[in-house]
Design a protein around this motif. Structure first.
Motif, PDB file in Angstrom:
ATOM      1  N   VAL A   1      34.719  39.203   9.179  1.00  0.00           N
ATOM      2  CA  VAL A   1      36.036  39.809   9.406  1.00  0.00           C
ATOM      3  C   VAL A   1      36.985  38.650   9.693  1.00  0.00           C
ATOM      4  O   VAL A   1      37.136  38.218  10.839  1.00  0.00           O
ATOM      5  CB  VAL A   1      36.004  40.818  10.566  1.00  0.00           C
ATOM      6  N   PRO A   2      37.594  38.094   8.638  1.00  0.00           N
ATOM      7  CA  PRO A   2      38.344  36.834   8.807  1.00  0.00           C
ATOM      8  C   PRO A   2      39.584  37.011   9.666  1.00  0.00           C
ATOM      9  O   PRO A   2      40.165  38.096   9.747  1.00  0.00           O
ATOM     10  CB  PRO A   2      38.709  36.457   7.364  1.00  0.00           C
ATOM     11  N   ASP A   3      39.958  35.904  10.315  1.00  0.00           N
ATOM     12  CA  ASP A   3      41.212  35.910  11.077  1.00  0.00           C
ATOM     13  C   ASP A   3      42.228  34.935  10.501  1.00  0.00           C
ATOM     14  O   ASP A   3      43.366  34.892  10.967  1.00  0.00           O
ATOM     15  CB  ASP A   3      40.968  35.615  12.552  1.00  0.00           C
ATOM     16  N   GLN A   4      41.806  34.132   9.487  1.00  0.00           N
ATOM     17  CA  GLN A   4      42.729  33.198   8.856  1.00  0.00           C
ATOM     18  C   GLN A   4      42.552  33.202   7.343  1.00  0.00           C
ATOM     19  O   GLN A   4      41.515  33.629   6.825  1.00  0.00           O
ATOM     20  CB  GLN A   4      42.532  31.796   9.402  1.00  0.00           C
ATOM     21  N   LEU A   5      43.569  32.700   6.655  1.00  0.00           N
ATOM     22  CA  LEU A   5      43.599  32.706   5.195  1.00  0.00           C
ATOM     23  C   LEU A   5      44.228  31.417   4.703  1.00  0.00           C
ATOM     24  O   LEU A   5      45.192  30.918   5.293  1.00  0.00           O
ATOM     25  CB  LEU A   5      44.403  33.916   4.706  1.00  0.00           C
ATOM     26  N   VAL A   6      43.679  30.877   3.618  1.00  0.00           N
ATOM     27  CA  VAL A   6      44.266  29.714   2.940  1.00  0.00           C
ATOM     28  C   VAL A   6      44.498  30.104   1.485  1.00  0.00           C
ATOM     29  O   VAL A   6      43.602  30.624   0.818  1.00  0.00           O
ATOM     30  CB  VAL A   6      43.348  28.480   3.016  1.00  0.00           C
ATOM     31  N   ASP A   7      45.696  29.855   1.004  1.00  0.00           N
ATOM     32  CA  ASP A   7      46.068  30.204  -0.374  1.00  0.00           C
ATOM     33  C   ASP A   7      45.874  29.009  -1.298  1.00  0.00           C
ATOM     34  O   ASP A   7      46.553  27.997  -1.157  1.00  0.00           O
ATOM     35  CB  ASP A   7      47.529  30.664  -0.399  1.00  0.00           C
ATOM     36  N   ARG A   8      44.940  29.151  -2.238  1.00  0.00           N
ATOM     37  CA  ARG A   8      44.765  28.138  -3.274  1.00  0.00           C
ATOM     38  C   ARG A   8      45.001  28.750  -4.661  1.00  0.00           C
ATOM     39  O   ARG A   8      44.486  28.256  -5.658  1.00  0.00           O
ATOM     40  CB  ARG A   8      43.363  27.527  -3.201  1.00  0.00           C
TER      41      ARG A   8
END
Length: 268
Positions: A102-109
């Motif tokens: 259950v992620p709490d962060q995101l990186v856009d690639r």
């Protein structure tokens, strides 16, 4: 137009249906049609709208999913809280297949995807420091643990453009950066939800180790779908239990994302 649905669910690879007894509606949006007809029904006492992210026949590749239409359609039906199950690859040896993150962060690639509703008329800037709903995340973690899932509370999802999988070098780069899982559909979905002041919670099922994590030929699309299909009923049950447990009244920060912002048009 129906305008009373509480919770929206966007189904990922392998989860093309959710509601056993549902009515289907076609929803028009300024951004074209959603990925498929939207199914309306109930889970427990909660009204739910379900849209398969890729379409029921998996016709939309990750970079061609009508993300803006999907989120707009859900909001126009009254949805204010969104659950987003998705299949992901692991960037860490300890996060094996079957783990629920259950992620709490995101990186856009990604590259080239339209990732805003506010590209004309005026400049609208929303806070995105914490991409996911804190209430939704807490409930999802609790329900997953309760159901016996191998659950990870938090982690960073890196979203790649697709439709190809990562090279080994890319995978090792992502892992070295400290990121946890990799997928192709979590962005721009999460930021579009924030731009509509929706709560958004990702439920990320690890289906494989990514190419740079372990030796082998690398992941294939067929393997991802097969693993998700083997766990789809379990995921359906989890999504249902989380949906039932979401609060009837929101008191998180997501609903105030647009407070004080002058919008170039009215939201549905």
């Amino acid at each position: 137009m129906v305008n009373h649905v509480e919770i929206g669910i966007i189904g990922g690879s392998g989860l093309y249906s959710l509601l056993d007894d549902a009515d289907e509606v076609e929803v028009e949006t300024p951004y074209g049609p959603p990925s498929d007809k939207i199914a309306l029904g109930r889970i427990g006492g909660r009204s739910v709208a379900f849209v398969p992210r890729h379409g029921r026949d998996h016709v939309h590749p990750p970079h061609r999913i009508p993300y803006r239409a999907n989120l707009w359609a859900l909001r126009s039906l009254g949805v204010r809280q969104v659950l987003a199950p998705n299949a992901v690859g692991s960037l860490r040896p300890e996060l094996g297949p079957g783990t629920l993150v259950v992620p709490d962060q995101l990186v856009d690639r990604t590259s080239g995807r339209v990732q805003t509703y506010y590209d004309t008329g005026c400049a609208v800037h929303v806070s995105f420091a914490d991409p996911y709903c804190p209430q939704g995340r807490a409930i999802a973690v609790a329900k997953a643990v309760e159901a016996g899932w191998d659950t990870v509370d938090g982690g960073t999802l890196v979203v790649i453009e697709g439709p190809r999988f990562s090279t080994r070098a890319e995978s090792r780069w992502f892992s070295a950066a400290g990121w946890s899982i990799v997928g192709m559909t979590g962005h721009p979905e999460a930021v579009l939800a924030r731009e509509l002041a929706l709560c958004y919670t990702a439920l990320s099922l690890v289906t494989d180790h990514d190419a740079g994590v372990e030796a082998g030929e690398g992941v294939t699309h067929e393997e991802v779908l097969a693993f998700f299909a083997a766990n789809v009923e379990r995921m359906r049950t989890l999504v249902g239990s989380v949906a039932e447990a979401l609060p009837a009244e929101r008191d998180c920060v997501c609903g105030s994302a647009l407070d004080g912002v002058k919008l170039p048009f009215d939201l549905p």
